[in-house]
Design a protein around this motif. Structure first.
Motif, PDB file in Angstrom:
ATOM      1  N   ALA A 134       0.828  -1.211   0.000  1.00 19.21           N
ATOM      2  CA  ALA A 134       0.000   0.000   0.000  1.00 19.21           C
ATOM      3  C   ALA A 134       0.860   1.258   0.000  1.00 19.21           C
ATOM      4  O   ALA A 134       0.541   2.242  -0.685  1.00 19.21           O
ATOM      5  CB  ALA A 134      -0.927  -0.012   1.215  1.00 19.21           C
ATOM      6  N   GLY A 142       0.791   4.168  -2.660  1.00 19.71           N
ATOM      7  CA  GLY A 142       0.548   5.538  -2.233  1.00 19.71           C
ATOM      8  C   GLY A 142       1.594   6.493  -2.768  1.00 19.71           C
ATOM      9  O   GLY A 142       1.274   7.616  -3.194  1.00 19.71           O
ATOM     10  N   THR A 164      -3.764  -2.187   4.884  1.00 21.23           N
ATOM     11  CA  THR A 164      -3.730  -1.246   3.756  1.00 21.23           C
ATOM     12  C   THR A 164      -4.626  -0.044   4.024  1.00 21.23           C
ATOM     13  O   THR A 164      -4.270   1.088   3.702  1.00 21.23           O
ATOM     14  CB  THR A 164      -4.141  -1.925   2.439  1.00 21.23           C
ATOM     15  OG1 THR A 164      -5.504  -2.355   2.498  1.00 21.23           O
ATOM     16  CG2 THR A 164      -3.250  -3.125   2.143  1.00 21.23           C
ATOM     17  N   LEU A 167      -2.986   3.897   4.045  1.00 17.97           N
ATOM     18  CA  LEU A 167      -3.285   4.893   3.022  1.00 17.97           C
ATOM     19  C   LEU A 167      -4.178   5.999   3.587  1.00 17.97           C
ATOM     20  O   LEU A 167      -5.039   5.744   4.434  1.00 17.97           O
ATOM     21  CB  LEU A 167      -3.963   4.226   1.821  1.00 17.97           C
ATOM     22  CG  LEU A 167      -3.028   3.346   0.988  1.00 17.97           C
ATOM     23  CD1 LEU A 167      -3.815   2.447   0.044  1.00 17.97           C
ATOM     24  CD2 LEU A 167      -2.036   4.200   0.210  1.00 17.97           C
TER      25      LEU A 167
END
Length: 275
Positions: free
Chosen positions: A22, A26, A47, A51
């Motif tokens: 993640a 990102g 995740t 994020l």
């Protein structure tokens, strides 16, 4: 629009933890993200926590199913917490146990060919997460029996190869029923792996009304020529075109990051579908 709707972590056959997958997505700037580990949603919470709230993070997975003896992977997006999802997760736990038994059978077949691996060590390294053929492929590379993952599948592990053991996966129809009961939208992963345009078309004609509404026509490795037949099929059958990189980390080094650029028209269609 930067998005990622097909990627893997250590919860299945990826080399990076869910939070790291993640984080990389990102840094690439994704606005829509779904970790799709094989038969597991265990990485979702990590995740979502990693994020920012500006990124839409879906709970999903890549569900293993079978149709006429061929493996069919279903990308399931947007599972809702509730009875349907709880039932699906219990079913996934059962499937993971079956996958462990299958891995042992694969290792036994390799032994008859003079290739010695330790099934216990391979399974212990998974820490209870989804085991599969890619983990045997990694063990074959580490043992020096093959040079690459691709060679492992071409010589031993691919469908109809000497060490192949049929999986005890759900049928496509049953997989769709489980996924839909959990609130998921469903897309066919990497359609080229079915090796036959007619087979893919027949699959959608049979299961479109049962919830197989999407096709991964914007797959990370596809060039324009590879995308064209799937985009045409999507138009002909009124399917949603989804896209993802199929990032695994070290096992697939040619896919360098999670995240792809979806054309705006494709992205808007996906967002409408998911809404």
């Amino acid at each position: 629009m930067k998005s990622e709707l097909h990627c893997h972590s250590t919860c299945s056959d990826g080399s990076l933890a869910p939070a790291e997958v993640a984080a990389r997505a990102g840094r690439y700037g994704v606005e829509l993200f779904c970790l799709t580990d094989h038969d597991s949603v265990n990485g979702y919470a990590a995740t979502r926590a990693l994020l920012p709230s500006s990124v839409r993070v879906l709970k999903g997975l890549e569900l293993s199913t079978v149709e006429h003896g061929k493996t069919v992977h279903l990308l399931c997006y947007g599972l809702d917490d509730g009875e349907g999802c709880t039932a699906l997760e219990a079913k996934l736990a059962e499937l993971r146990a079956q996958r462990g038994d299958r891995l042992r059978q694969i290792v036994d077949r390799l032994r008859t060919m003079g290739v010695i691996l330790d099934a216990d060590l391979i399974l212990e390294a998974r820490h209870g997460e989804t085991p599969g053929r890619p983990h045997v492929a990694q063990a074959l590379v580490e043992a020096g029996a093959v040079r690459t993952f691709q060679e492992a599948f071409e010589r031993y592990l691919g469908d109809d190869k000497p060490a192949y053991v049929p999986t005890q996966s759900l049928s496509v129809g049953d997989g769709l029923a489980w996924a839909r009961a959990a609130g998921a939208k469903v897309s066919l992963a990497h359609p080229h792996t079915l090796n036959n345009f007619g087979r893919v078309k027949a699959l959608f004609r049979q299961h479109r009304d049962a919830g197989l509404e999407g096709i991964e026509g914007w797959y990370g490795k596809y060039g324009p020529a590879q995308r064209e037949p799937w985009l045409r099929l999507a138009k002909d059958l009124d399917l949603v075109v989804t896209g993802g990189s199929d990032f695994h980390g070290a096992p697939v080094p040619t896919v360098v990051r999670p995240g792809i650029d979806l054309p705006d028209a494709v992205a808007q269609s996906v967002l409408q579908w998911l809404a």
